[in-house]
Design an enzyme around this catalytic site. Structure first.
Site, short mmCIF file in Angstrom:
data_model
loop_
_atom_site.label_atom_id
_atom_site.label_comp_id
_atom_site.label_asym_id
_atom_site.label_seq_id
_atom_site.Cartn_x
_atom_site.Cartn_y
_atom_site.Cartn_z
N THR A 33 45.39 38.76 47.95
CA THR A 33 44.27 38.18 48.57
C THR A 33 44.80 38.80 50.61
O THR A 33 44.72 39.81 51.34
CB THR A 33 43.95 37.13 49.59
N GLU A 219 39.73 40.31 42.55
CA GLU A 219 38.73 39.99 41.27
C GLU A 219 38.94 40.89 39.81
O GLU A 219 37.46 40.28 39.47
CB GLU A 219 38.28 38.56 41.42
N GLN A 249 44.28 36.60 34.53
CA GLN A 249 44.10 35.45 34.98
C GLN A 249 42.01 35.88 34.94
O GLN A 249 41.12 35.65 35.33
CB GLN A 249 43.94 35.84 36.32
#
Length: 726
Positions: A33, A219, A249
């Site tokens: 981030t 993401e 992930q």
């Protein structure tokens, strides 16, 4: 450069690169981030892009808002003009501007999952159709899967094979037809319709290509096929694109995410540059070593190995339990021990599980130990009945063609318009090809409906007309408060005076407060703006960081979060991984990635619990511990054996039973129970079709022996098994 002085060398190089397409592979806790935030700030401050030229796509509103706030701290107010938000919210914004080109009006409704399932159910009822025991939920899930694979209704109708698929194709065609008639889109349409728009209207595509000069995606491993195709359409040689993600992930394959998007990025975009962020700032060395020992077993991945300068830390503690009640009891005691010994706040502790229904036992144990807790991603605020009822009124005020919302509020509060009369009104509207809302104006033409009910419908229509006329004259807060007052909703819940009605009363008050706050922050916002925002709110967006309570959530809900102490529960075969009978390696690999995500949420300490047995499907199931535990490097684990703290297994319903029994109204179970007979053919939620061989006992103790076609003979507790007679 002062702007980048807080970044490490890996992060700095990735932020400064500005040549062609590039992908930043950001391991768990590596500052993803931060890098994305600084990347946007750098592009604005140093590369002199205008904020309106930047399209930044995230997967939660929470992430978008946090990043926008951080960018504003770095470069000032210009951050407010960036096109930043979730894929769904950004493309909903584009669709509202261009909707008429696709035959929609800009005030189209956005159906959430419950609305969509309700629409499927209404179609099944109107077609008088059943599909081999498939629930409306299962049928909608199938439609959603098809959409995620970009298989449209007409295409599926052509390729459908067998009776079941052909029925689903029929439902899918009608589902899309009714959405269009209702001037509505579901969540999947928010991704598919922009593709349709750009394919049919090249000038529109050129307009957005010219507007967005820099595309950034957070993401990236969670993108589905439609999202990936959208990126490819918007990209050209004059557009910069940067995607950030972690293949380790990627945990949303079940809802359409394709890890291949990340693995194929180099092939699909010219001269791609890859950056890897491998320094972890979150976890101890012990947690990272354990996590890597698990994830390295996956074949499909981008090679990397995280490292950290953090302390070595404690070993992962394995907690063996006798059953789910014992597990919950032990964990509650360990939570107390951790917060006492290490002075953690309650909110520093997370209890993670694979599926929502596991939370019940933990909630009971935490209540017993007087430990405040917060369930994240359970029944979300905007999905509660009383909230959806009021929002349903607002949706009809905004879009009179929204039939599902109109049906929802037709009898809220009760106004004596029965289902039979509603069915006749719907039939009338279908016959004349008019909306249900218009039919209400012509209710006296529906001769099959009794005069008393016709008057009730007319009064209801006058109420709606009144507020439709007021919606542009009053603020949203004034409009909603007046509606709630006129309907007597708060008075109704207050007079009921039950624990449930008190909760509903408080929730309605909270909704009114939230709408007032929204009005104050968005003074020019319309009812359409509010509804668009509410329809895209997720459970994680509503998580309040300052609530001092133990967090309970699924591992999926924990994605993107971090906690000093993590309890990972229910680590047994058939739970985590969810199903050991994998028909393809990719499903097992996704379960392993999910396990990896769970471990890497922890900063200081991890407990992993597993039970010898669980009460499932109306019977005691003996469990084998998860294969993932056995993949953890044994040098990073220690055993805590406290089994037997709660051995009692008196007759009781477990939290698993809530999923599978389906629930009976008062008196409904006895009637169902009497209909079970030796020789009856039945269907079970998990085991499928079978035949009753024997019935023993009666009442709550009644047991049935069933020979299932695929799973053999099972002894089940009748009241929990939810057997459906064929």
């Amino acid at each position: 450069m002062k702007l980048l002085e807080n970044l490490n060398q890996e992060q700095k190089v990735a932020v400064q690169y500005n040549e062609g397409p590039h992908m930043i592979v950001a391991g768990a806790g590596s500052g993803k981030t931060r890098v994305l935030t600084y990347k946007i700030a750098y592009v604005l401050a140093e590369k002199k892009y205008e904020p309106e030229q930047i399209l930044a796509l995230t997967f939660t509103n929470k992430a978008a808002n946090e990043m926008k706030e951080r960018i504003a701290q770095l470069v000032g107010k210009k951050a407010e003009k960036i096109w930043m938000g979730t894929f769904h919210s950004i493309f909903a914004r584009i669709l509202r501007a261009e909707s008429e080109k696709l035959g929609y009006r800009p005030n189209f409704s956005i159906y959430d999952r419950e609305d969509s399932i309700s629409l499927v159910n209404n179609i099944l009822n109107s077609f008088e159709m059943e599909i081999d025991g498939m629930s409306p939920n299962a049928i909608h899930h199938k439609i959603s899967q098809l959409k995620n694979r970009m298989i449209l209704e007409e295409d599926f109708a052509e390729i459908a094979k067998g009776a079941v698929e052909k029925k689903i194709a029929e439902i899918y065609l009608e589902y899309q037809k009714r959405l269009k008639a209702n001037n509505s889109m579901d969540f999947d349409d928010l991704l598919l319709k922009p593709l349709e728009l750009f394919n049919k209207h090249h000038k529109v595509l050129q307009h957005y290509r010219a507007r967005f000069k820099y595309i950034l995606v957070d993401e990236f491993q969670d993108t589905n096929r439609a999202q990936y195709e959208m990126l490819k359409m918007l990209y050209n040689r004059f557009v910069k694109i940067c995607v950030v993600g972690d293949d380790a992930q990627s945990i949303y394959g079940w809802r359409g995410a394709e890890l291949e998007n990340m693995l194929n990025f180099e092939k699909d975009f010219p001269k791609v540059k890859i950056f890897k962020l491998q320094q972890n700032y979150r976890s101890t060395q012990m947690i990272l070593k354990a996590s890597h020992s698990v994830i390295k077993n996956n074949v499909k991945q981008i090679p990397k190995e995280l490292w950290t300068n953090n302390k070595e830390g404690e070993k992962i503690t394995l907690v063996r339990c006798s059953d789910e009640k014992d597990e919950a009891f032990q964990i509650a005691k360990l939570v107390k021990k951790e917060i006492t010994a290490n002075k953690w706040k309650l909110s520093d502790v997370a209890i993670l599980y694979r599926i929502n229904i596991q939370s019940r036992a933990h909630e009971e144990a935490l209540i017993r130990e007087k430990l405040p807790y917060k369930v994240v991603g359970g029944l979300e605020f905007y999905r509660r009945k009383e909230i959806k009822d009021i929002i349903g009124y607002l949706r009809v005020f905004a879009n009179q063609e929204d039939e599902e919302s109109l049906l929802r509020i037709m009898n809220f509060p009760q106004r004596g318009i029965g289902n039979t009369s509603i069915s006749k009104m719907i039939a009338f509207s279908r016959r004349l090809n008019i909306s249900l809302f218009t039919t209400m104006s012509r209710i006296f033409e529906v001769i099959e409906v009794k005069e008393r009910i016709q008057k009730n419908v007319k009064q209801f229509k006058l109420l709606l007309d009144k507020y439709i006329a007021l919606k542009d004259k009053l603020s949203l807060s004034e409009l909603t408060s007046a509606l709630v007052d006129e309907l007597g909703i708060l008075k109704m819940y207050k007079e009921e005076n039950t624990p449930e009605s008190k909760m509903r009363y408080a929730n309605v008050q909270e909704l009114l407060r939230a709408i007032q706050e929204y009005n104050e922050q968005n003074k020019k916002a319309t009812i359409d703006d509010y509804l668009a925002e509410v329809s895209l709110i997720s459970g994680i967006d509503q998580l309040k960081e300052n609530d001092n309570a133990v967090r309970l959530m699924t591992v999926h809900s924990a994605k993107g979060l971090e906690f000093p102490v993590v309890f990972l529960t229910g680590c047994e075969e058939d739970i985590f991984p969810l199903n050991p009978k994998f028909d393809e390696d990719s499903r097992l690999e996704e379960e392993r990635r999910l396990f990896y995500v769970a471990l890497t949420r922890a900063k200081e300490k991890v407990y992993i619990s597993y039970a010898r047995s669980r009460y499932r499907f109306g019977e005691v199931a003996y469990q084998a511990r998860s294969r993932f535990i056995d993949e953890i490097d044994p040098e990073t684990t220690q055993e805590l054996f406290r089994e037997g703290a709660r051995r009692s297994r008196r007759r009781r319903k477990s939290y698993y039973d809530e999923l599978y029994q389906g629930g009976f109204e008062d008196g409904g179970y006895d009637e169902h129970q009497r209909s079970l007979r030796v020789g009856s053919r039945v269907v079970h939620e998990k085991f499928g079709q079978g035949k009753i061989l024997a019935i023993d006992g009666q009442g709550e103790d009644q047991k049935v022996t069933v020979a299932f076609e695929q799973y053999g003979t099972k002894l089940l507790i009748a009241r929990l098994a939810n057997l459906r007679i064929i």
